[in-house]
Structure formats: structure tokens, C-alpha cells
Design a protein around this motif. Structure first.
Motif, PDB file in Angstrom:
ATOM      1  N   PHE A  94      -2.795  -7.002  -8.956  1.00 47.62           N
ATOM      2  CA  PHE A  94      -4.331  -6.840  -8.603  1.00 47.62           C
ATOM      3  C   PHE A  94      -4.265  -6.861  -6.995  1.00 47.62           C
ATOM      4  CE2 PHE A  94      -4.391  -9.564 -12.393  1.00 47.62           C
ATOM      5  CZ  PHE A  94      -5.442  -9.033 -13.120  1.00 47.62           C
ATOM      6  N   ARG A  95      -4.362  -5.434  -6.668  1.00 42.33           N
ATOM      7  CA  ARG A  95      -4.455  -5.060  -5.159  1.00 42.33           C
ATOM      8  C   ARG A  95      -5.696  -4.109  -5.076  1.00 42.33           C
ATOM      9  NH1 ARG A  95      -3.733  -0.237  -5.305  1.00 42.33           N
ATOM     10  NH2 ARG A  95      -1.883   0.844  -5.400  1.00 42.33           N
TER      11      ARG A  95
ATOM     12  N   ILE B 104      -9.127   3.152   3.006  1.00 47.78           N
ATOM     13  CA  ILE B 104      -9.084   3.417   4.563  1.00 47.78           C
ATOM     14  C   ILE B 104     -10.569   3.314   4.963  1.00 47.78           C
ATOM     15  CG2 ILE B 104      -8.768   5.282   6.193  1.00 47.78           C
ATOM     16  CD1 ILE B 104      -6.600   6.303   4.155  1.00 47.78           C
ATOM     17  N   LYS B 105     -10.871   2.910   5.972  1.00 48.96           N
ATOM     18  CA  LYS B 105     -12.549   2.667   6.642  1.00 48.96           C
ATOM     19  C   LYS B 105     -12.294   2.987   8.160  1.00 48.96           C
ATOM     20  CE  LYS B 105     -13.139  -1.702   5.001  1.00 48.96           C
ATOM     21  NZ  LYS B 105     -13.976  -2.690   4.750  1.00 48.96           N
ATOM     22  N   ASN B 106     -12.899   3.704   8.604  1.00 51.06           N
ATOM     23  CA  ASN B 106     -13.034   4.184   9.792  1.00 51.06           C
ATOM     24  C   ASN B 106     -11.721   4.371  10.675  1.00 51.06           C
ATOM     25  OD1 ASN B 106     -15.842   3.905   9.881  1.00 51.06           O
ATOM     26  ND2 ASN B 106     -15.570   1.414  10.156  1.00 51.06           N
ATOM     27  N   GLY B 107     -10.787   5.043   9.579  1.00 43.28           N
ATOM     28  CA  GLY B 107      -9.662   5.272  10.258  1.00 43.28           C
ATOM     29  C   GLY B 107      -8.466   4.238  10.073  1.00 43.28           C
ATOM     30  N   PHE B 108      -8.842   3.255   9.511  1.00 46.65           N
ATOM     31  CA  PHE B 108      -7.559   2.195   9.408  1.00 46.65           C
ATOM     32  C   PHE B 108      -7.503   1.753   7.850  1.00 46.65           C
ATOM     33  CE2 PHE B 108     -10.003   1.257  13.363  1.00 46.65           C
ATOM     34  CZ  PHE B 108      -8.912   1.329  14.258  1.00 46.65           C
ATOM     35  N   TYR B 109      -6.372   1.418   7.833  1.00 45.15           N
ATOM     36  CA  TYR B 109      -5.779   0.923   6.387  1.00 45.15           C
ATOM     37  C   TYR B 109      -6.102  -0.549   6.139  1.00 45.15           C
ATOM     38  CZ  TYR B 109      -3.084   5.247   5.115  1.00 45.15           C
ATOM     39  OH  TYR B 109      -2.566   6.202   4.960  1.00 45.15           O
ATOM     40  N   TYR B 110      -6.717  -0.713   4.967  1.00 43.24           N
ATOM     41  CA  TYR B 110      -7.202  -2.159   4.677  1.00 43.24           C
ATOM     42  C   TYR B 110      -6.311  -2.348   3.002  1.00 43.24           C
ATOM     43  CZ  TYR B 110     -10.700  -2.631   7.900  1.00 43.24           C
ATOM     44  OH  TYR B 110     -11.353  -2.539   9.147  1.00 43.24           O
ATOM     45  N   LEU B 111      -5.663  -3.623   3.103  1.00 37.94           N
ATOM     46  CA  LEU B 111      -5.111  -3.992   1.782  1.00 37.94           C
ATOM     47  C   LEU B 111      -5.832  -5.254   1.353  1.00 37.94           C
ATOM     48  CD1 LEU B 111      -2.667  -3.638  -0.310  1.00 37.94           C
ATOM     49  CD2 LEU B 111      -1.168  -5.084   1.192  1.00 37.94           C
ATOM     50  N   ASN B 112      -6.354  -5.363   0.240  1.00 38.06           N
ATOM     51  CA  ASN B 112      -7.111  -6.445  -0.118  1.00 38.06           C
ATOM     52  C   ASN B 112      -7.907  -6.897   0.900  1.00 38.06           C
ATOM     53  OD1 ASN B 112      -5.374  -6.097  -2.483  1.00 38.06           O
ATOM     54  ND2 ASN B 112      -4.108  -7.777  -1.736  1.00 38.06           N
ATOM     55  N   GLY B 113      -9.018  -6.032   1.546  1.00 35.59           N
ATOM     56  CA  GLY B 113      -9.953  -6.179   2.017  1.00 35.59           C
ATOM     57  C   GLY B 113      -9.466  -6.640   3.704  1.00 35.59           C
ATOM     58  N   LYS B 114      -8.021  -6.593   3.740  1.00 34.40           N
ATOM     59  CA  LYS B 114      -7.860  -7.096   5.341  1.00 34.40           C
ATOM     60  C   LYS B 114      -7.072  -6.034   6.045  1.00 34.40           C
ATOM     61  CE  LYS B 114      -6.828 -11.788   3.765  1.00 34.40           C
ATOM     62  NZ  LYS B 114      -5.657 -12.826   3.503  1.00 34.40           N
ATOM     63  N   ARG B 115      -7.348  -5.590   7.187  1.00 27.47           N
ATOM     64  CA  ARG B 115      -6.798  -4.496   7.766  1.00 27.47           C
ATOM     65  C   ARG B 115      -5.291  -4.757   8.237  1.00 27.47           C
ATOM     66  NH1 ARG B 115      -8.602  -2.439  14.146  1.00 27.47           N
ATOM     67  NH2 ARG B 115      -6.732  -1.407  14.444  1.00 27.47           N
ATOM     68  N   PHE B 116      -4.422  -3.557   8.081  1.00 36.15           N
ATOM     69  CA  PHE B 116      -3.158  -3.733   8.571  1.00 36.15           C
ATOM     70  C   PHE B 116      -2.630  -2.532   8.979  1.00 36.15           C
ATOM     71  CE2 PHE B 116      -2.749  -1.654   4.456  1.00 36.15           C
ATOM     72  CZ  PHE B 116      -1.572  -0.937   4.292  1.00 36.15           C
ATOM     73  N   TYR B 117      -1.342  -2.407   9.582  1.00 32.06           N
ATOM     74  CA  TYR B 117      -0.782  -1.487  10.343  1.00 32.06           C
ATOM     75  C   TYR B 117       0.389  -1.000   9.393  1.00 32.06           C
ATOM     76  CZ  TYR B 117       0.868   1.437  13.990  1.00 32.06           C
ATOM     77  OH  TYR B 117       1.262   2.665  14.754  1.00 32.06           O
ATOM     78  N   LEU B 118       0.390   0.462   9.114  1.00 32.02           N
ATOM     79  CA  LEU B 118       1.677   0.915   8.362  1.00 32.02           C
ATOM     80  C   LEU B 118       2.970   1.021   9.359  1.00 32.02           C
ATOM     81  CD1 LEU B 118      -0.512   1.913   6.230  1.00 32.02           C
ATOM     82  CD2 LEU B 118       0.785   3.709   5.804  1.00 32.02           C
ATOM     83  N   LYS B 119       3.994   0.154   8.975  1.00 32.78           N
ATOM     84  CA  LYS B 119       5.110   0.305   9.779  1.00 32.78           C
ATOM     85  C   LYS B 119       6.168   1.315   8.686  1.00 32.78           C
ATOM     86  CE  LYS B 119       4.561  -3.824  12.156  1.00 32.78           C
ATOM     87  NZ  LYS B 119       4.721  -5.173  12.429  1.00 32.78           N
ATOM     88  N   MET B 120       6.397   2.608   8.833  1.00 36.38           N
ATOM     89  CA  MET B 120       7.249   3.178   7.990  1.00 36.38           C
ATOM     90  C   MET B 120       8.081   4.009   8.211  1.00 36.38           C
ATOM     91  SD  MET B 120       5.219   6.608   5.746  1.00 36.38           S
ATOM     92  CE  MET B 120       3.611   5.838   5.660  1.00 36.38           C
TER      93      MET B 120
ATOM     94  N   ASP C  60       0.191  -8.559  -2.726  1.00 41.90           N
ATOM     95  CA  ASP C  60       0.422  -8.033  -1.276  1.00 41.90           C
ATOM     96  C   ASP C  60       1.970  -7.630  -0.639  1.00 41.90           C
ATOM     97  OD1 ASP C  60       0.898 -10.661  -0.538  1.00 41.90           O
ATOM     98  OD2 ASP C  60      -0.990 -10.973   0.063  1.00 41.90           O
ATOM     99  N   THR C  61       2.337  -7.609   0.368  1.00 48.89           N
ATOM    100  CA  THR C  61       3.320  -7.286   1.041  1.00 48.89           C
ATOM    101  C   THR C  61       4.156  -8.754   1.335  1.00 48.89           C
ATOM    102  OG1 THR C  61       2.726  -7.447   3.237  1.00 48.89           O
ATOM    103  CG2 THR C  61       2.775  -5.514   2.142  1.00 48.89           C
ATOM    104  N   GLU C  62       3.497  -9.691   1.290  1.00 48.78           N
ATOM    105  CA  GLU C  62       4.051 -11.256   1.612  1.00 48.78           C
ATOM    106  C   GLU C  62       4.218 -11.895   0.062  1.00 48.78           C
ATOM    107  OE1 GLU C  62       5.453 -12.076   4.370  1.00 48.78           O
ATOM    108  OE2 GLU C  62       4.813 -10.018   5.184  1.00 48.78           O
TER     109      GLU C  62
END
Length: 299
Positions: free
Chosen positions: A177-178, A182-198, A148-150
Motif C-alpha cells: 500500500f503506497r 508529484i506536486k509543484n515539482g516535488f515528489y511525495y511518497l504516501n503524502g510526505k515530501r521526499f528527495y530522490l537520492k539516485m 515506504d523506504t523505512e
């Protein structure tokens, strides 16, 4: 040595030519590569006075001469399960030999940070025929860690092939392993919702601006700067990232939105082939979460 080998359109995907029949054994050989840019690919829809990009040409990735046996590995795709640690390695094996050839495939997966081998499989027998062949090996990594990102945990695949024509070692590569969804318009990374800061940028050298990159250090440093500024995602706009940048994004945990220059030119005769090969080139990178297909096209 004065014999034309062929030509290729585009600057992002790898291509090759077989020089077996024109090489001079035991003598000096001369290899020349010419880039013909004309008005430039971006001139298809704009010129440098109105477009947001410099329309420049040149050779900005590697040119190499490789020796390989008649049976060799041309691609390995690591398909990993982020919940179980199972890994399927999909091999593409090419053979230029007449008839069928017995081969053995070997692979191991190591923790990139420690170099310790986590699992392996060796001596798996297959039979390859002339042309392209598809084979798979199944492995399992115990006590695996997610990417993941961290915590950008990476694992290294080492693969090789053996046959009567000799052994061949495929270039090692990393994967993680990752899971991205996208569920209901939101991004999920490894099952956790996160916000794209791009944010986004292209591959120009920050010093010479117009022209091809001369120092890879700057191309990697920009990704550090992006993450230090608080972004978690980077878009390679108007051109795909070079392999060294994508490898670095994997290591520092920076998510990538990758698009080809083709996405700015609309669909044409070679767009499908270009995208297929670009995805094959980069699909092992855990950092890539978005493939940009079209951008600002008329229809």
C-alpha cells in the motif's frame, strides 16, 4: 522435437509458445532455445567501441516447461487504495476450450512478514469464453500498514482457479500500500515530501563483466550496497531489472526507476508492445515509482 515453435525479439519481457500439439506423451522430449544476437541490438545506434555498454547475448532468465489446464489465470493485478486498505484484484483468465466454461476464482491476501491471512474470497463464479477474459475480486485488508523506504510492509496475494478441467494455482506475488505523486515539482511518497537520492547501474555480473549473470547473489547484494551508501532510489539503466531484483527492492524498501533497453533505441515497430508487456510484468511492485520511456534520443 524438431518442430519450430516461433521466435521473439527482445530480451526483457516474457513470451511463450504452446507445445501441446508437438509434445510426445510418455516419451522423452527435446526442447532447444537459440539466441541469435548478430551484431547485437545495441548496434542499432552504436558499437561496443563507442557505446557505454557491453553488447552481449545469451539466456539470462529462466526457461521453463509448464503444464496447465484449458482454463487458467495468466495475470493478476493488485490495485490497492493506500488510504482505505481496499484491494481490487484484476484477473486475466485464458481459455482454450470451445464455447463457454464455468469457473470459480479464489484469492487471499496475507501479511508477508507473518504469513497470517488478512482477508479472502473463495468460490466466486464466472463464465469464461474461448480466448482472454477479464474478471475482478474485491477484498479489504483491515489494519494495513503502508509501504515506504523505512518500513517496506508487503502483502502476499495467493490466487487460484477451478473448472471442469481441473484447478490452477497462480504464482504468489507481493504488493504494498503506497502512493507516489508529484506536486509543484516535488515528489511525495504516501503524502510526505521526499528527495530522490539516485544512482544507476546495469545488470552486468560484477565478476565476469562481459556476459550474462551467473550468480544472483551479486545482483541482489548491489542493491543492499546502494541503500547502505545512502541512496533511496536506483535506476536500471539501459535494461529493465530482472524479477528477482525487483522482488528484493520491494523487500528492502529501495525505490526503482525502470527503463527498457528500448528507451535507448528510439521508437520503432515493436517499442509500444515491448513497453506494454514490461509494465504488465512489473506493475505489482511497490518499489517502482518511475517508468523511463525514452533516453538520449534524437527526437
Amino acid at each position: 522435437n524438431g518442430t519450430k515453435l516461433g521466435s521473439h525479439t527482445g530480451s526483457e519481457i516474457p513470451f511463450e509458445f504452446d507445445v501441446t500439439d508437438v509434445i510426445k506423451q510418455g516419451r522423452k522430449n527435446f526442447l532447444s532455445v537459440c539466441v541469435t544476437n548478430g551484431k547485437g541490438m545495441l548496434s542499432v545506434f552504436a558499437n561496443t567501441e563507442t557505446a557505454g555498454f557491453w553488447d552481449c547475448g545469451g539466456i539470462w532468465q529462466e526457461v521453463s516447461l509448464n503444464v496447465r489446464p484449458k482454463a487458467y489465470i495468466s495475470d493478476v493485478y493488485a490495485v490497492s487504495d493506500w488510504k482505505t486498505g481496499d484491494v481490487r484484484l484484476d484477473f486475466t483468465v485464458c481459455s482454450t476450450a470451445d464455447g463457454s466454461v464455468p469457473i470459480t476464482l479464489n484469492a487471499d491476501i496475507a501479511d508477508m512478514s507473518t504469513g497470517k491471512t488478512k482477508c479472502s474470497q473463495s468460490g466466486k463464479a464466472f463464465t469464461a469464453v474461448n480466448g482472454e477474459n477479464k474478471f475482478s475480486l474485491d477484498l479489504k485488508v483491515e489494519d494495513f500498514k503502508l509501504w515506504d523506504t523505512e518500513n517496506p510492509n508487503l502483502y502476499t496475494v495467493n490466487a487460484s482457479l477451478g473448472s471442469e478441467f481441473g484447478s490452477y494455482e497462480y504464482k504468489s506475488f507481493n504488493f504494498g500500500f503506497r502512493n507516489i505523486e508529484i506536486k509543484n515539482g516535488f515528489y511525495y511518497l504516501n503524502g510526505k515530501r521526499f528527495y530522490l537520492k539516485m544512482t544507476h547501474e546495469n545488470i552486468y555480473d560484477p565478476l565476469i563483466i562481459q556476459g550474462t549473470p551467473r550468480n544472483a547473489e551479486y545482483l541482489l547484494k548491489k542493491l543492499d550496497n546502494v541503500k547502505s551508501a545512502g541512496f533511496n532510489t536506483f535506476r536500471f539503466i539501459g535494461t529493465a531489472g530482472i524479477p528477482a531484483q525487483l522482488d528484493y527492492a520491494d523487500r528492502i524498501g529501495l525505490l526503482i526507476y525502470e527503463e527498457s533497453a528500448q528507451s535507448w533505441m528510439g521508437k520503432n515497430a515493436w517499442s509500444d508492445e515491448n513497453y506494454d508487456k514490461l509494465v504488465i510484468r512489473d506493475r505489482n511492485h511497490p518499489s517502482i515509482i518511475i517508468w523511463g520511456l525514452l533516453n538520449e534520443t534524437g527526437s
